[in-house]
Design a protein around this motif. Structure first.
Motif, PDB file in Angstrom:
ATOM      1  N   PHE A 299     -18.669   5.122  12.401  1.00  0.00           N
ATOM      2  CA  PHE A 299     -17.611   5.833  11.680  1.00  0.00           C
ATOM      3  C   PHE A 299     -17.452   7.260  12.199  1.00  0.00           C
ATOM      4  CE2 PHE A 299     -17.603   2.354   8.684  1.00  0.00           C
ATOM      5  CZ  PHE A 299     -16.324   2.368   8.165  1.00  0.00           C
TER       6      PHE A 299
ATOM      7  N   ASP B  32     -17.395  -6.278  12.493  1.00  0.00           N
ATOM      8  CA  ASP B  32     -16.437  -6.841  11.542  1.00  0.00           C
ATOM      9  C   ASP B  32     -17.079  -7.264  10.227  1.00  0.00           C
ATOM     10  OD1 ASP B  32     -14.015  -6.839  13.214  1.00  0.00           O
ATOM     11  OD2 ASP B  32     -15.144  -8.247  14.462  1.00  0.00           O
TER      12      ASP B  32
ATOM     13  N   MET C  65     -16.203  -1.722   2.212  1.00  0.00           N
ATOM     14  CA  MET C  65     -14.960  -1.924   1.466  1.00  0.00           C
ATOM     15  C   MET C  65     -15.225  -2.586   0.113  1.00  0.00           C
ATOM     16  SD  MET C  65     -11.645  -4.159   2.717  1.00  0.00           S
ATOM     17  CE  MET C  65     -12.256  -5.741   2.115  1.00  0.00           C
TER      18      MET C  65
ATOM     19  N   CYS D 204     -19.044  -3.808  -3.442  1.00  0.00           N
ATOM     20  CA  CYS D 204     -18.875  -4.014  -2.005  1.00  0.00           C
ATOM     21  C   CYS D 204     -19.695  -5.181  -1.460  1.00  0.00           C
ATOM     22  CB  CYS D 204     -19.268  -2.753  -1.235  1.00  0.00           C
ATOM     23  SG  CYS D 204     -18.371  -1.263  -1.700  1.00  0.00           S
TER      24      CYS D 204
ATOM     25  N   ALA E  78     -15.303  -0.504   5.984  1.00  0.00           N
ATOM     26  CA  ALA E  78     -14.034   0.004   5.461  1.00  0.00           C
ATOM     27  C   ALA E  78     -13.026   0.225   6.593  1.00  0.00           C
ATOM     28  CB  ALA E  78     -14.269   1.309   4.710  1.00  0.00           C
ATOM     29  N   ASN E  79     -11.765   0.062   6.246  1.00  0.00           N
ATOM     30  CA  ASN E  79     -10.641   0.443   7.117  1.00  0.00           C
ATOM     31  C   ASN E  79     -10.562  -0.337   8.427  1.00  0.00           C
ATOM     32  OD1 ASN E  79     -10.012   2.512   5.202  1.00  0.00           O
ATOM     33  ND2 ASN E  79     -11.558   3.826   6.167  1.00  0.00           N
ATOM     34  N   LEU E  80     -10.912  -1.613   8.389  1.00  0.00           N
ATOM     35  CA  LEU E  80     -10.715  -2.441   9.580  1.00  0.00           C
ATOM     36  C   LEU E  80      -9.221  -2.638   9.844  1.00  0.00           C
ATOM     37  CD1 LEU E  80     -13.317  -5.359   9.159  1.00  0.00           C
ATOM     38  CD2 LEU E  80     -13.498  -3.355  10.640  1.00  0.00           C
ATOM     39  N   PRO E  81      -8.817  -2.790  11.097  1.00  0.00           N
ATOM     40  CA  PRO E  81      -7.427  -3.152  11.386  1.00  0.00           C
ATOM     41  C   PRO E  81      -7.061  -4.457  10.693  1.00  0.00           C
ATOM     42  CG  PRO E  81      -8.579  -2.510  13.389  1.00  0.00           C
ATOM     43  CD  PRO E  81      -9.623  -2.597  12.310  1.00  0.00           C
ATOM     44  N   LYS E  82      -5.794  -4.621  10.353  1.00  0.00           N
ATOM     45  CA  LYS E  82      -5.377  -5.742   9.502  1.00  0.00           C
ATOM     46  C   LYS E  82      -5.736  -7.102  10.093  1.00  0.00           C
ATOM     47  CE  LYS E  82      -1.515  -7.614   6.817  1.00  0.00           C
ATOM     48  NZ  LYS E  82      -1.845  -9.022   7.143  1.00  0.00           N
TER      49      LYS E  82
ATOM     50  N   LEU F 258      -9.465  -7.607   9.605  1.00  0.00           N
ATOM     51  CA  LEU F 258      -9.783  -7.758   8.188  1.00  0.00           C
ATOM     52  C   LEU F 258      -9.341  -9.120   7.665  1.00  0.00           C
ATOM     53  CD1 LEU F 258     -10.828  -6.642   5.511  1.00  0.00           C
ATOM     54  CD2 LEU F 258      -8.576  -5.590   5.160  1.00  0.00           C
TER      55      LEU F 258
END
Length: 362
Positions: free
Chosen positions: A68, A76, A95, A124, A270-274, A277
């Motif tokens: 991060f 992933d 997440m 989480c 958190a905040n993985l690309p769509k 995710l």
């Protein structure tokens, strides 16, 4: 809601825009193999998803923090123990999950929340298994003169049970065991540990066997040390001991007294690309359903986290033996047991770890 009676009947959701590969972090060894057999191999066969494995779960918190900070999260899906999931969740690195929609219902239509019950330790964490850390011992130690360990505190009895021990090279579990064997009641453990004097007391007890202890970092070390006759006692994960006893047929037995229960499961960075995710969540719905969690118990002696999976636990996939007696959750194996205080360790891990490592270096 249709029942999910078998792997073939499970609801595998379509995922047209999902990434075609995943990087999964786990622990290696027999546990990772059980995940591959029960989860990823059948999923890959149906979806053609590629899986890359990273065996860094023991360092997951530090490594995910570094990813991060560098702005380059390559993982992933990460397998962690309960306390580490709490730390990652508190730090915003994992997440939050909507369990009701992200996870499959139980085989009888139970809600995910009801089926997983107390193993849903934070927002989480997606549980997979209940495992324990306990002790194995050699059954052919001539110096013991036929004596057999029956109590955790036999670990500290160098006169009756001489020989090298193996303990994990970190404070969690070791401090609790030391205080239990120094006379602290189970319900008072974390009250005592919350004081500097309490940690010192635990370290003093460990000090009575320090010069007879081999300190391990990887779960595979204790079974190998036992097999090589380099130790007579050793702590490790119960699944590792199952392997050395039942698969390798070594002269080793289990000491279940005061085994320490832990939950192990997944966190999603958190905040993985769509697209990544979407693939992860599609996989998680599939991999944590009733049948898949029961399937994992065919390969390793860890109890599935879902209540609806427990009745489906049968025989080992290759050994053909009944797995129920080898589960840490078997009533015969849990006459005395501990459960790690997740919140206490999340709050105190770094400080106590530093003190423990300084003590080790003395």
């Amino acid at each position: 809601m249709p029942l999910m009676a078998s792997a073939q009947d499970a609801d595998l959701k379509p995922c047209a825009d999902c990434a075609d590969a995943m990087t999964v972090v786990s622990w290696g060894g027999a546990y990772q193999t059980s995940q591959q057999k029960a989860y990823t191999e059948p999923y890959a066969a149906e979806t053609k998803t590629g899986f890359t494995w990273d065996e860094s779960s023991n360092e997951a918190v530090a490594k995910l923090r570094a990813q991060f900070e560098a702005g380059n999260v390559t993982w992933d899906l990460v397998d962690v123990e309960g306390p580490d999931s709490q730390r990652l969740c508190d730090e915003g690195l994992a997440m939050p999950i909507d369990f009701a929609t992200a996870l499959a219902p139980g085989i009888g239509g139970e809600t995910p929340e009801a089926d997983f019950g107390p193993s849903l330790i934070n927002e989480c964490f997606i549980p997979q298994i209940v495992f324990s850390t306990t002790f194995g011992y050699r059954t052919d130690v001539a110096a013991w003169n036929g004596a057999v360990p029956t109590s955790l505190c036999d670990i500290f009895d160098l006169e009756k049970f001489p020989g090298k021990r193996a303990l994990e090279k970190r404070p969690k579990k070791n401090l609790e065991w030391a205080l239990i064997c120094d006379g602290v009641a189970k319900e008072e453990l974390y009250t005592v540990l919350s004081t500097p004097e309490g940690v010192d007391r635990a370290l003093a007890k460990l000090g009575t066997i320090k010069d007879q202890t081999v300190w391990w970092s990887a779960g595979a070390e204790t079974p190998q040390l036992l097999a090589d006759k380099e130790i007579v006692f050793g702590s490790t994960y119960n699944g590792r001991l199952f392997s050395v006893i039942e698969e390798q047929k070594q002269p080793v037995a289990m000491l279940w007294d005061w085994q320490v229960f832990d939950f192990d499961g997944w966190i999603v960075p958190a905040n993985l690309p769509k697209d990544r995710l979407d693939r992860v969540m599609n996989f998680l719905y599939y991999a944590t359903d009733t049948q898949r969690l029961a399937d994992q118990a065919k390969y390793i002696s860890y109890g599935p986290a879902r209540a609806s999976s427990q009745p489906l636990v049968g025989q080992h996939a290759t050994l053909g033996i009944d797995m129920a007696p080898h589960m840490p959750t078997n009533p015969a194996n849990q006459k005395n047991f501990l459960v790690n205080n997740i919140e206490w360790w999340a709050d105190n891990q770094d400080e106590v770890e530093a003190k423990f490592q300084a003590w080790l270096a003395k």
